[in-house]
Design a protein around this motif. Structure first.
Motif, PDB file in Angstrom:
ATOM      1  N   TYR A  41       0.830  -1.207   0.000  1.00  0.00           N
ATOM      2  CA  TYR A  41       0.000   0.000   0.000  1.00  0.00           C
ATOM      3  C   TYR A  41       0.866   1.259   0.000  1.00  0.00           C
ATOM      4  N   GLU A  42       1.313   1.641  -1.191  1.00  0.00           N
ATOM      5  CA  GLU A  42       2.205   2.784  -1.347  1.00  0.00           C
ATOM      6  C   GLU A  42       1.492   4.125  -1.166  1.00  0.00           C
ATOM      7  N   GLY A  43       0.168   4.086  -1.085  1.00  0.00           N
ATOM      8  CA  GLY A  43      -0.583   5.305  -0.810  1.00  0.00           C
ATOM      9  C   GLY A  43      -0.318   5.870   0.570  1.00  0.00           C
ATOM     10  N   LEU A  44       0.361   5.109   1.419  1.00  0.00           N
ATOM     11  CA  LEU A  44       0.681   5.606   2.764  1.00  0.00           C
ATOM     12  C   LEU A  44       2.066   6.225   2.852  1.00  0.00           C
ATOM     13  N   ASN A  45       2.668   6.525   1.724  1.00  0.00           N
ATOM     14  CA  ASN A  45       3.859   7.373   1.714  1.00  0.00           C
ATOM     15  C   ASN A  45       3.447   8.816   2.009  1.00  0.00           C
ATOM     16  N   PRO A  46       4.391   9.695   2.357  1.00  0.00           N
ATOM     17  CA  PRO A  46       4.039  11.055   2.808  1.00  0.00           C
ATOM     18  C   PRO A  46       3.137  11.859   1.880  1.00  0.00           C
ATOM     19  N   THR A  47       3.366  11.795   0.561  1.00  0.00           N
ATOM     20  CA  THR A  47       2.485  12.549  -0.340  1.00  0.00           C
ATOM     21  C   THR A  47       1.427  11.652  -0.975  1.00  0.00           C
ATOM     22  N   GLY A  48       1.320  10.422  -0.494  1.00  0.00           N
ATOM     23  CA  GLY A  48       0.249   9.548  -0.937  1.00  0.00           C
ATOM     24  C   GLY A  48       0.533   8.690  -2.143  1.00  0.00           C
ATOM     25  N   SER A  49       1.802   8.560  -2.538  1.00  0.00           N
ATOM     26  CA  SER A  49       2.113   7.670  -3.667  1.00  0.00           C
ATOM     27  C   SER A  49       3.546   7.149  -3.579  1.00  0.00           C
ATOM     28  N   PHE A  50       3.824   6.141  -4.417  1.00  0.00           N
ATOM     29  CA  PHE A  50       5.144   5.526  -4.470  1.00  0.00           C
ATOM     30  C   PHE A  50       6.228   6.477  -4.936  1.00  0.00           C
ATOM     31  N   LYS A  51       5.852   7.590  -5.543  1.00  0.00           N
ATOM     32  CA  LYS A  51       6.840   8.513  -6.105  1.00  0.00           C
ATOM     33  C   LYS A  51       7.817   9.039  -5.052  1.00  0.00           C
ATOM     34  N   ASP A  52       7.389   9.058  -3.805  1.00  0.00           N
ATOM     35  CA  ASP A  52       8.240   9.599  -2.749  1.00  0.00           C
ATOM     36  C   ASP A  52       9.534   8.810  -2.574  1.00  0.00           C
ATOM     37  N   ARG A  53       9.482   7.502  -2.862  1.00  0.00           N
ATOM     38  CA  ARG A  53      10.694   6.678  -2.732  1.00  0.00           C
ATOM     39  C   ARG A  53      11.809   7.185  -3.649  1.00  0.00           C
ATOM     40  N   GLY A  54      11.440   7.516  -4.876  1.00  0.00           N
ATOM     41  CA  GLY A  54      12.445   8.006  -5.812  1.00  0.00           C
ATOM     42  C   GLY A  54      12.758   9.471  -5.618  1.00  0.00           C
ATOM     43  N   MET A  55      11.744  10.226  -5.182  1.00  0.00           N
ATOM     44  CA  MET A  55      11.944  11.675  -5.074  1.00  0.00           C
ATOM     45  C   MET A  55      12.893  12.049  -3.942  1.00  0.00           C
ATOM     46  N   THR A  56      12.881  11.288  -2.856  1.00  0.00           N
ATOM     47  CA  THR A  56      13.803  11.601  -1.765  1.00  0.00           C
ATOM     48  C   THR A  56      15.250  11.526  -2.258  1.00  0.00           C
ATOM     49  N   LEU A  57      15.553  10.530  -3.091  1.00  0.00           N
ATOM     50  CA  LEU A  57      16.918  10.400  -3.600  1.00  0.00           C
ATOM     51  C   LEU A  57      17.203  11.425  -4.694  1.00  0.00           C
ATOM     52  N   ALA A  58      16.227  11.649  -5.590  1.00  0.00           N
ATOM     53  CA  ALA A  58      16.425  12.619  -6.670  1.00  0.00           C
ATOM     54  C   ALA A  58      16.695  14.019  -6.129  1.00  0.00           C
ATOM     55  N   LEU A  59      15.925  14.415  -5.102  1.00  0.00           N
ATOM     56  CA  LEU A  59      16.134  15.759  -4.528  1.00  0.00           C
ATOM     57  C   LEU A  59      17.414  15.819  -3.714  1.00  0.00           C
ATOM     58  N   SER A  60      17.730  14.758  -3.006  1.00  0.00           N
ATOM     59  CA  SER A  60      18.964  14.740  -2.226  1.00  0.00           C
ATOM     60  C   SER A  60      20.183  14.886  -3.132  1.00  0.00           C
ATOM     61  N   LYS A  61      20.177  14.167  -4.242  1.00  0.00           N
ATOM     62  CA  LYS A  61      21.307  14.252  -5.174  1.00  0.00           C
ATOM     63  C   LYS A  61      21.324  15.579  -5.926  1.00  0.00           C
ATOM     64  N   ALA A  62      20.139  16.142  -6.186  1.00  0.00           N
ATOM     65  CA  ALA A  62      20.077  17.451  -6.845  1.00  0.00           C
ATOM     66  C   ALA A  62      20.692  18.521  -5.954  1.00  0.00           C
TER      67      ALA A  62
END
Length: 368
Positions: free
Chosen positions: A50-71
């Motif tokens: 159930y990836e809807g229980l990530n902070p913004t409500g979708s699985f995208k947060d898993r990749g975005m944390t790394l993408a923004l950290s590296k940016a």
């Protein structure tokens, strides 16, 4: 849990110098789905990630944390994405956390209001393009080629690296890999990411087998299934309404290497699974999320899992004994929360009946 970077740091391209931009994403529940199991039939266990229980409500947060950290590590002052909704919500939230600018291009009229609201409230600069998602993606690719702005769509390899942690969590929860991994396919980065995660876990000995990757596109937006670009994709599942997936070829590799499949499900099949998940399993997802379950139900009716079980018992004596004694485990990815698209939920169910503010009136309606 501190977030996927902190938890799985040893498997990610980060160092002690990488600033971790996190909202404590990940660690989403893997829920046994006994009603869905009864529909699939046979010796199966069905699990819902159930990836809807990530902070913004979708699985995208898993990749975005790394993408923004590296940016941020690279000194970027702005990020940009094309989005049908969930990417924009996630990028906006993590950019706000990182205190850098976020620019979002969305197809005009092609984004659920719940997701648009998120991108706007997090302070992103949102532009609605007179075109579809593919037009938006072409524009952001051109912009990032010529300007110092970081692209955070799944073309960014850091997104895939972060999203592969979903496979790690499934294996850690089950004590091994599932036999089948069912997943919605839109821009196709997620099926690529999960397959990468499973392979890496097997390479280091964390698991001893790999799942078959079974992906499902919406019938009106199924370019991989049809073998050609869909210029005007149509589906109620807006999150996978994509006619030319960025990770098309890599998704086919994941399918072929795993011995799996990528097929289409109709909007009616998606809506049926959407309602079943809510009414029978107590899990509210956005329509695109239900494509994984819709696909599993469709393939079960075709006898797919029974025939695959038979194949497994025809191998070596040891493999045959194991296949006969163990249940088939299917993991279905539910990519986003139902509140992402509240209009679809309201349109799919009966409106509340209006009654007088009197005890007898209420009792009559509820059958007492």
């Amino acid at each position: 849990m501190k977030g996927v970077i902190e938890h799985y740091k040893q498997y990610l391209p980060v160092t002690d110098k990488t600033p971790v931009i996190s909202l404590n994403e990940g660690n989403t529940p893997l829920i046994r789905a006994r009603y869905i199991e009864s529909l699939v039939g046979g010796d199966v266990e069905v699990y819902l990630k159930y990836e809807g229980l990530n902070p913004t409500g979708s699985f995208k947060d898993r990749g975005m944390t790394l993408a923004l950290s590296k940016a941020v590590e690279a000194g970027s002052k702005a990020v940009i994405c094309a989005s049908t909704g969930n990417t924009s919500a996630s990028a906006a939230a993590y950019a706000a956390r990182a205190k850098i600018k976020c620019i979002v291009l969305i197809p005009e009229g092609g984004i659920a209001l719940g997701k648009l609201a998120q991108a706007l409230i997090h302070g992103a600069e949102v532009l609605a393009v007179k075109g579809n998602f593919d037009d938006c993606l072409n524009l952001v690719k051109e912009i990032t080629r010529k300007h110092p702005i970081t692209l955070v769509n799944s073309l960014n390899p850091d997104r895939i690296e972060g999203q592969k942690t979903g496979a790690f969590e499934i294996c850690d929860s089950l004590g091994g890999a599932p036999d089948y991994h069912a997943i919605p396919v839109g821009n196709a980065g997620n099926i690529v990411a999960y397959w990468k995660g499973y392979k890496e876990y097997k390479e280091i000995g964390k698991i001893d087998s790999l799942p078959k990757m079974i992906g499902f596109q919406a019938e009106g937006a199924a370019p991989i299934v049809k073998g050609h670009i869909v210029k005007n994709p149509r589906t109620i599942a807006t999150a996978i309404k994509i006619g030319n997936p960025a990770s098309w070829k890599k998704a086919e590799v994941a399918r072929d290497e795993s011995g799996g499949l990528i097929e289409a499900v109709t909007d009616a099949e998606i809506l049926n699974a959407y309602k079943l998940l809510a009414s029978k399993e107590g899990i509210f997802v956005e329509p695109a999320s239900a494509a994984s379950v819709a696909g599993v139900l469709k393939k079960a009716k075709e006898g797919y899992f029974r025939s695959e079980k038979r194949k497994a018992t025809e191998g070596s004596p040891e493999r045959s004994r194991r296949a006969k004694s163990e249940k088939i485990r299917i993991a279905c990815i539910l990519t986003g929360h139902g509140l992402k698209d509240p209009d679809r939920a309201i349109a799919s169910i009966k409106k509340p009946k209006v009654v007088a503010a009197k005890l007898n009136a209420v009792l009559k309606e509820i059958g007492f």
